[in-house]
Design an enzyme around this catalytic site. Structure first.
Site, short mmCIF file in Angstrom:
data_model
loop_
_atom_site.label_atom_id
_atom_site.label_comp_id
_atom_site.label_asym_id
_atom_site.label_seq_id
_atom_site.Cartn_x
_atom_site.Cartn_y
_atom_site.Cartn_z
N GLY A 67 20.19 39.27 22.31
CA GLY A 67 20.53 40.02 23.56
C GLY A 67 21.50 40.98 23.28
N ASP B 173 20.76 48.08 34.81
CA ASP B 173 20.21 48.07 33.40
C ASP B 173 18.74 47.86 33.19
OD1 ASP B 173 20.87 48.46 30.75
OD2 ASP B 173 21.59 46.54 30.59
#
Length: 288
Positions: free
Chosen positions: A38, A148
């Site tokens: 991630g 985001d």
């Protein structure tokens, strides 16, 4: 195999017992495999030992500002929507924070494009954008901003349903991780008002969604071939981007992008209004 209704309700109602949150994480979970990296740490597939339920664990290396991160995770746990990835709890293990969350077996939209080695068609995009808008509409109704939105933060489960991930974590972790990694999060998806630091609200997520639509159609966001620092100057000054070859797309898709990429946030559409756009109104899950 199509999950049964019982299986579905178990997915929805899975919860960690209070005493499990006080144990060492390896007593509660078996890590099965690494799913990928991630933005702030590795994500692993894991099994909840007492129920056999599959969950995901993101291991985030942490050095400072733990209170801020804990605050963010608390906010995430308040979200209860099938269009937002569920967060079940968190643990500290050595210098890592383990964030335990819902497992989405198909991975992120950017993973899917990479694995299939192709971009998405309009049917696929309409289904993903509709679910994403439903997630954003829910978050925005709670006065939360995702901050985001991009293909890498939209996850799909095995039923092809899209869910928002990494909500809130990005905003706070940026400060924490800045010492270790200078380029955190690229500006390609950022709304002009975010870059200009003139204050922003939920409408910033709508701009990012429009950039994500272009990313799904073309494989990369606009300006991806130029240096991020240069993009920071271009996004607020240049006209809103669109697809490179408009003739390859329907007018509805082009209009969807145009409606989201309006430079003045006050004139930009809200998530709730956007759900009435014809491009997503008739969308249905097509990814299996």
């Amino acid at each position: 195999m199509e999950p049964t209704e019982k299986h579905r309700s178990e997915i929805v109602h899975f919860k960690l017992a209070p005493d499990e949150l006080n144990k060492a994480p390896e007593e509660v979970f078996d890590i099965v495999s690494k799913l990928g990296e991630g933005s702030y740490g590795a994500v692993h597939k894991a099994i909840h030992k007492s129920t056999g339920h599959v969950i995901a664990v993101k291991k985030v290396p942490v050095d400072t500002d733990l209170q801020e991160i804990i605050k963010e995770i608390t906010i995430m746990q308040q979200c209860d929507s099938r269009f937002v990835v569920k967060y079940y709890g968190s643990y500290f293990k050595n210098s890592d924070l383990w964030i335990v969350m819902e497992y989405c077996g198909a991975g992120s939209v950017s993973d899917i494009m990479r694995l299939r080695r192709k971009t998405l068609n309009e049917l696929e995009m309409s289904a993903i954008l509709k679910d994403t808008l439903l997630g954003l509409s829910y978050l925005h109704s709670l006065k939360k901003i995702h901050r985001d939105i991009k293909a890498g933060n939209i996850l799909l489960n095995m039923d092809g349903q899209a869910k928002l991930a990494d909500f809130g974590v990005a905003g706070q972790l940026t400060d924490t991780m800045a010492k270790r990694n200078t380029v955190i999060g690229t500006p390609f998806w950022m709304a002009p008002e975010v870059i200009q630091e003139i204050g922003y609200d939920q409408k910033a997520d709508i701009w990012s969604l429009g950039i994500t639509a272009i990313e799904m159609a073309e494989g990369r966001p606009p300006h991806a071939d130029i240096h991020p620092m240069r993009a920071i100057f271009m996004i607020p000054t240049k006209p809103p981007p669109t697809v490179k070859n408009p003739e390859e797309w329907t007018p509805l898709f082009i209009d969807f992008i145009a409606q989201s990429l309006v430079k003045n946030p006050e004139e930009r559409i809200s998530a709730e209004e956007f759900l009435k756009h014809e491009f997503v109104v008739n969308a249905h899950a097509v990814l299996h």
